[in-house]
Design a protein around this motif. Sequence first.
Motif, PDB file in Angstrom:
ATOM      1  N   ALA A 139       7.607  -4.266  14.195  1.00  0.00           N
ATOM      2  CA  ALA A 139       6.642  -3.864  13.167  1.00  0.00           C
ATOM      3  C   ALA A 139       7.227  -4.080  11.768  1.00  0.00           C
ATOM      4  O   ALA A 139       6.541  -4.551  10.857  1.00  0.00           O
ATOM      5  CB  ALA A 139       6.236  -2.411  13.358  1.00  0.00           C
ATOM      6  N   ARG A 140       8.506  -3.757  11.598  1.00  0.00           N
ATOM      7  CA  ARG A 140       9.155  -3.943  10.295  1.00  0.00           C
ATOM      8  C   ARG A 140       9.220  -5.418   9.934  1.00  0.00           C
ATOM      9  O   ARG A 140       8.968  -5.804   8.797  1.00  0.00           O
ATOM     10  CB  ARG A 140      10.581  -3.351  10.312  1.00  0.00           C
ATOM     11  CG  ARG A 140      10.633  -1.860  10.365  1.00  0.00           C
ATOM     12  CD  ARG A 140       9.966  -1.232   9.163  1.00  0.00           C
ATOM     13  NE  ARG A 140      10.707  -1.489   7.936  1.00  0.00           N
ATOM     14  CZ  ARG A 140      10.150  -1.560   6.738  1.00  0.00           C
ATOM     15  NH1 ARG A 140       8.851  -1.419   6.601  1.00  0.00           N
ATOM     16  NH2 ARG A 140      10.878  -1.777   5.664  1.00  0.00           N
TER      17      ARG A 140
ATOM     18  N   VAL B 259       6.023  -6.755   8.626  1.00  0.00           N
ATOM     19  CA  VAL B 259       5.743  -6.397   7.230  1.00  0.00           C
ATOM     20  C   VAL B 259       6.623  -7.201   6.280  1.00  0.00           C
ATOM     21  O   VAL B 259       6.165  -7.699   5.255  1.00  0.00           O
ATOM     22  CB  VAL B 259       5.987  -4.886   6.991  1.00  0.00           C
ATOM     23  CG1 VAL B 259       5.832  -4.547   5.516  1.00  0.00           C
ATOM     24  CG2 VAL B 259       5.029  -4.046   7.826  1.00  0.00           C
TER      25      VAL B 259
ATOM     26  N   LEU C 137       4.166  -3.885  -1.992  1.00  0.00           N
ATOM     27  CA  LEU C 137       4.062  -2.581  -1.311  1.00  0.00           C
ATOM     28  C   LEU C 137       3.868  -1.438  -2.294  1.00  0.00           C
ATOM     29  O   LEU C 137       3.176  -0.470  -2.008  1.00  0.00           O
ATOM     30  CB  LEU C 137       5.305  -2.335  -0.459  1.00  0.00           C
ATOM     31  CG  LEU C 137       5.424  -3.233   0.772  1.00  0.00           C
ATOM     32  CD1 LEU C 137       6.796  -3.077   1.426  1.00  0.00           C
ATOM     33  CD2 LEU C 137       4.322  -2.937   1.786  1.00  0.00           C
TER      34      LEU C 137
ATOM     35  N   ARG D 134      -1.978  -3.395   8.891  1.00  0.00           N
ATOM     36  CA  ARG D 134      -0.800  -2.531   8.949  1.00  0.00           C
ATOM     37  C   ARG D 134      -0.340  -2.433  10.398  1.00  0.00           C
ATOM     38  O   ARG D 134      -1.107  -2.012  11.264  1.00  0.00           O
ATOM     39  CB  ARG D 134      -1.166  -1.142   8.429  1.00  0.00           C
ATOM     40  CG  ARG D 134       0.037  -0.299   8.109  1.00  0.00           C
ATOM     41  CD  ARG D 134      -0.386   1.051   7.617  1.00  0.00           C
ATOM     42  NE  ARG D 134      -0.529   1.991   8.713  1.00  0.00           N
ATOM     43  CZ  ARG D 134      -0.894   3.257   8.582  1.00  0.00           C
ATOM     44  NH1 ARG D 134      -1.181   3.721   7.407  1.00  0.00           N
ATOM     45  NH2 ARG D 134      -0.978   4.046   9.619  1.00  0.00           N
ATOM     46  N   PRO D 135       0.898  -2.820  10.696  1.00  0.00           N
ATOM     47  CA  PRO D 135       1.308  -2.872  12.100  1.00  0.00           C
ATOM     48  C   PRO D 135       1.496  -1.488  12.719  1.00  0.00           C
ATOM     49  O   PRO D 135       2.035  -0.584  12.092  1.00  0.00           O
ATOM     50  CB  PRO D 135       2.641  -3.620  12.060  1.00  0.00           C
ATOM     51  CG  PRO D 135       3.053  -3.692  10.653  1.00  0.00           C
ATOM     52  CD  PRO D 135       1.932  -3.268   9.772  1.00  0.00           C
TER      53      PRO D 135
ATOM     54  N   HIS E 290       9.699  -0.705  16.709  1.00  0.00           N
ATOM     55  CA  HIS E 290       9.721  -0.494  15.264  1.00  0.00           C
ATOM     56  C   HIS E 290      10.282  -1.718  14.545  1.00  0.00           C
ATOM     57  O   HIS E 290       9.793  -2.114  13.485  1.00  0.00           O
ATOM     58  CB  HIS E 290      10.536   0.756  14.908  1.00  0.00           C
ATOM     59  CG  HIS E 290      10.493   1.092  13.446  1.00  0.00           C
ATOM     60  ND1 HIS E 290      11.611   1.174  12.656  1.00  0.00           N
ATOM     61  CD2 HIS E 290       9.437   1.323  12.632  1.00  0.00           C
ATOM     62  CE1 HIS E 290      11.251   1.456  11.404  1.00  0.00           C
ATOM     63  NE2 HIS E 290       9.952   1.551  11.363  1.00  0.00           N
TER      64      HIS E 290
ATOM     65  N   LEU F  15      -0.282  -6.962   5.459  1.00  0.00           N
ATOM     66  CA  LEU F  15       0.889  -6.195   5.900  1.00  0.00           C
ATOM     67  C   LEU F  15       1.512  -6.752   7.171  1.00  0.00           C
ATOM     68  O   LEU F  15       2.405  -6.140   7.739  1.00  0.00           O
ATOM     69  CB  LEU F  15       0.501  -4.726   6.097  1.00  0.00           C
ATOM     70  CG  LEU F  15       0.294  -3.968   4.782  1.00  0.00           C
ATOM     71  CD1 LEU F  15      -0.363  -2.620   5.024  1.00  0.00           C
ATOM     72  CD2 LEU F  15       1.615  -3.783   4.048  1.00  0.00           C
TER      73      LEU F  15
ATOM     74  N   THR G 103       5.170   5.520   7.896  1.00  0.00           N
ATOM     75  CA  THR G 103       4.374   4.414   8.430  1.00  0.00           C
ATOM     76  C   THR G 103       5.263   3.178   8.519  1.00  0.00           C
ATOM     77  O   THR G 103       6.353   3.139   7.948  1.00  0.00           O
ATOM     78  CB  THR G 103       3.200   4.101   7.493  1.00  0.00           C
ATOM     79  OG1 THR G 103       3.735   3.794   6.197  1.00  0.00           O
ATOM     80  CG2 THR G 103       2.266   5.296   7.375  1.00  0.00           C
ATOM     81  N   ASN G 104       4.771   2.165   9.196  1.00  0.00           N
ATOM     82  CA  ASN G 104       5.613   0.988   9.420  1.00  0.00           C
ATOM     83  C   ASN G 104       5.772   0.112   8.193  1.00  0.00           C
ATOM     84  O   ASN G 104       6.592  -0.799   8.193  1.00  0.00           O
ATOM     85  CB  ASN G 104       5.063   0.164  10.583  1.00  0.00           C
ATOM     86  CG  ASN G 104       5.346   0.842  11.908  1.00  0.00           C
ATOM     87  OD1 ASN G 104       6.433   1.391  12.101  1.00  0.00           O
ATOM     88  ND2 ASN G 104       4.389   0.837  12.809  1.00  0.00           N
ATOM     89  N   HIS G 105       4.984   0.352   7.124  1.00  0.00           N
ATOM     90  CA  HIS G 105       5.224  -0.445   5.920  1.00  0.00           C
ATOM     91  C   HIS G 105       6.071   0.302   4.895  1.00  0.00           C
ATOM     92  O   HIS G 105       6.300  -0.183   3.805  1.00  0.00           O
ATOM     93  CB  HIS G 105       3.942  -1.008   5.317  1.00  0.00           C
ATOM     94  CG  HIS G 105       2.885  -0.003   4.926  1.00  0.00           C
ATOM     95  ND1 HIS G 105       2.589   1.118   5.665  1.00  0.00           N
ATOM     96  CD2 HIS G 105       2.052   0.024   3.862  1.00  0.00           C
ATOM     97  CE1 HIS G 105       1.613   1.789   5.069  1.00  0.00           C
ATOM     98  NE2 HIS G 105       1.275   1.147   3.981  1.00  0.00           N
ATOM     99  N   ALA G 106       6.572   1.492   5.256  1.00  0.00           N
ATOM    100  CA  ALA G 106       7.500   2.215   4.384  1.00  0.00           C
ATOM    101  C   ALA G 106       8.936   1.832   4.741  1.00  0.00           C
ATOM    102  O   ALA G 106       9.229   1.481   5.883  1.00  0.00           O
ATOM    103  CB  ALA G 106       7.310   3.718   4.547  1.00  0.00           C
ATOM    104  N   GLU G 107       9.808   1.915   3.737  1.00  0.00           N
ATOM    105  CA  GLU G 107      11.235   1.653   3.965  1.00  0.00           C
ATOM    106  C   GLU G 107      11.869   2.896   4.583  1.00  0.00           C
ATOM    107  O   GLU G 107      12.551   3.647   3.896  1.00  0.00           O
ATOM    108  CB  GLU G 107      11.930   1.328   2.640  1.00  0.00           C
ATOM    109  CG  GLU G 107      11.646  -0.037   2.088  1.00  0.00           C
ATOM    110  CD  GLU G 107      12.312  -1.138   2.908  1.00  0.00           C
ATOM    111  OE1 GLU G 107      13.397  -0.899   3.469  1.00  0.00           O
ATOM    112  OE2 GLU G 107      11.719  -2.226   3.016  1.00  0.00           O
TER     113      GLU G 107
END
Lengths: 460, 265
Positions: B49-50, B53, B88, B184-185, B46, B124, A367-371
Motif C-alpha cells: 500500500a505504501r 502511494v 499529500l 487511496r489504497p 502495508h 493515491l 491511513t495508508n497515505h500517511a507517513e
Amino acid sequence: MKYRSSTGLRSYTFYSLKDLLAKASPERSGDGLAGIAAESSEERCSAQMALADVPLKDFLHEDIIPYEEDEITRLIADTHDMEAFSPVSSLTVGEFRNWILADTTTGDDLKNLSMGLTPEMVSAVSKLMRNQDLILAASKIRNVTSFRSTIGLPGRMSTRLQPNDPVDDPRGIAAEILDGLFYGCGDAVIGINPASDNYSAVVTLIHLINEFIDKFEIPTQSCVLTHVTTTIQAIEKGVPVDLIFQSIGGSEAANRSFGVDLSILREAYDAGNSLRRGTVGNNFMYFETGQGSELSGNGHHGVDQQTLEVRTYALAREFNPLLVNTVVGFIGPEYLYDGKQITRAGLEDHFCGKLMGLPMGVDVCYTNHAEADQDDMDNLLTLLGVAGCNFIMGIPGADDIMLNYQSTSFHDALYLRSVLGLKPAPEFEKWLLQMNLFDSKLRPTEKIESNRLFLSAGEI
Amino acid sequence: MNDRDDRNIIADPWGFLKEFTNGRIALGRTGSSLPTKEFLDFKLCHSKARDAVKLPLDFEDIKRRLDQDCNEYSMILKSRAQDRKEYLKRPDLGRLLSEESEEMVKGVRQKDGFDIALVVADGLSANAIDTNLVPFLRMLLPGLREKGYTMPPVFLVEQGRVAVADDVAEFVGARLAVIFVGERPGLKSPDSMGIYMTYDAKRGSLESSRNCISNIRPEGMSYTAGVSKLKFLIDKSLRLQLSGVNLKDDQENEELADPMVKKIN
C-alpha cells in the motif's frame, strides 16, 4: 488585540489571539493547508513566547469566533464558571503550565478547575507543553464514567471492540465480536461503524450486539455509530438503544457539515435519558472527534485545528458522555502528515480532553497515505497507556476492513495491559474470570474448547 | 515463512470462523504478541500500500502503451503540486492544472468543443493506473468511437486529484469529464482504480455533481462490469445533460457514490 514578540534581530507581530494561537501551534500540515501556520520555526517559538505572557483573563474578553456567529462560542461563554476559574485567574498561560505540572497541584485541583477553563485557555497551555508534560498532566486526571461497566478508573484501560464489516454481514460481525471477546476486549463498548446508514440495517445491527450482551450477560454496552437522527428514530420506535453516537466539531459551521447542532444533540440526550438501560451508571452519549474536521467541513474560521478540537470538547461535556474518542490519524496526511504529528495530536487531544473534564479515549490510527506505520502506533499506544487513557480501539489484527485504515488490535490491548499492568473495567474483569475466558493472572485461557462462549461460535 | 510446528505459538481454536470474514481473526499469539508469520503478512500488505502511494507512475510508459494497445494519442500534463510530499500535504494544488499545462490544453481546443475529455491521474495509487488503465480503455474506447463521440487526446496528469478533470474539461471545452484515478489504497487493495464523471465540469464543480465507479481491479469490480456501467452513465449523462446525484444509475439498483472513495478528493 495585538501581540508582539522579539527574538533579538527580528520582531514578530500577531494580530489577534486567534492568530497568536495558530502561529504558536506545533507544526502540522492542516494549519499549513489552512494558510494560518507560522512561517518559520523561529516565528512559531516567538508566538509561544508571546502566548506564555498572555493573562488567562484575556481569553474571557476576546472570542476567536464571534459570539453572534457561532453557538459553540455562545455555549463556551455562557457556561464559563468564574468561581471555578478563581484559583488560576491571576496567572498567565506560561504560569498556568507551571501550576499544572507542580507537585502540589493534584488531580482533584485539575478536575475542580475544568468548568472554569475555556477551550482556548486549555489549547493555549497545551501549545507550551512538551509531550512528556502532556503525559504527566493527563496522568493526574481521572474522569470516570459508567453505564454497565465503569471506565477510566486508575490502573484500568478499556477497549472499544470494533467489529466492522464492509457489507454489514451479521456473521462476519459476529465472528469478529467473538474474536475480540476471547481476547478480553469490548469493555468500553461493542461499537460498529455501519457500512450503510439505512434505518433497518442499523436496527438489525443493534439487535445483533444486544443479543450477545443479553445471552452472555456481558457487562458492556452496544452502539451502532450512525447519525444521531437515525438513533433518535430508533429510540422512538422502541429499539433497545444503549449508547447514542455522533461525530462533532468545534464550530457551528463544522457541526452543520455533520448534520447536527446543539438542539439536535439536546433532543438526542433527552431521548436517551429516558431509557435508563445502564446498570452501574447513566452516561450514555458517545462522541467522536478529531483535529482537522472543521477545515475539511469548511467551518474553521481561520482558527488552528487543535484549538477547534478543544472547542469540540466544550460541546461534548454538555452531555456527560460515557466515551469521547479522538480518531487522531484517520483524517489523512493533509491534516496530520506523519507519525510525529499524529503522536503529538493524540497526546494533545487526550490531555486537553481530560482537562476539560472528559472521559478520553483515542483511536490510535493511520491511513495508508500517511507517513506512519505500526511502529508509530506502538509508540503512541504506549505513551497513552502511561498517560492514563480511558480506552483504545480493538480491531482484529488492527486492520479495519470496512473503513480501510489501521488502528490498534486485540493483541495491542493485551500488550499494553501486560507491559503496564493495566486491567479491564472491574465489572468486565469479573465477567472474564467467571466465564473462564481469562485466568487468575488475567491472561487469555488457553483451553477454551468447552467454554460456553466458544461453543456458541459453532452456531453462527 | 515455513509452516513448522512452533510451540511458542498459542493457536486460536476458532479458525473455522474465518470463513465468515476477511478480518484478521484467529491469528494466534505468542505471549501478547502476533506470531512472526502474521506480523510479516500484515507488514507486506502495508508495504504494498505504501509503495502504491509513494512510487511514481511511469507516465511515458502509459503514453506509449495507450498509443500501442489502444491506438490513442495522449498528452502528459502536471498539476500544481510539485512532488509527492506537496501532493499529500496540499490537496488544493493537486486539483489545479499548472499554468504550462493549462496552455497545452487550451492549444487543443476546437470550434465545436468536444463531447468527452478522458483524463487520467496517478491519485493515491500509481499501481492502480499502471495495472488497470490500459486494459480498461482498450475495452472502453471502441464503444465510444462507435457512438461518434468527439474526444481530445487522453490527458495524463501527474500529481493529480479528481477535481483536476474540471480544469481540463473547462480549458479544452468538453461537455463531459471522465477521470480515471488511483484510489487511496487499502491494506488488501493497493491497486484499486476509481472513475469519476462530471457533466459541464469547471473549476469549483461540486462533489454532488459527480458520479463514481469504484474499486476497479482484478480482485474487485471487473473491467467488463466497469466498462458497461461507465458506457451506460456516459450515454445517459450526455443525453440528459447532467451528472451527479440527479443522474440515477438505474442500470442496476445500486448506489454509485461510495463515501470512502470520496475521501481521496
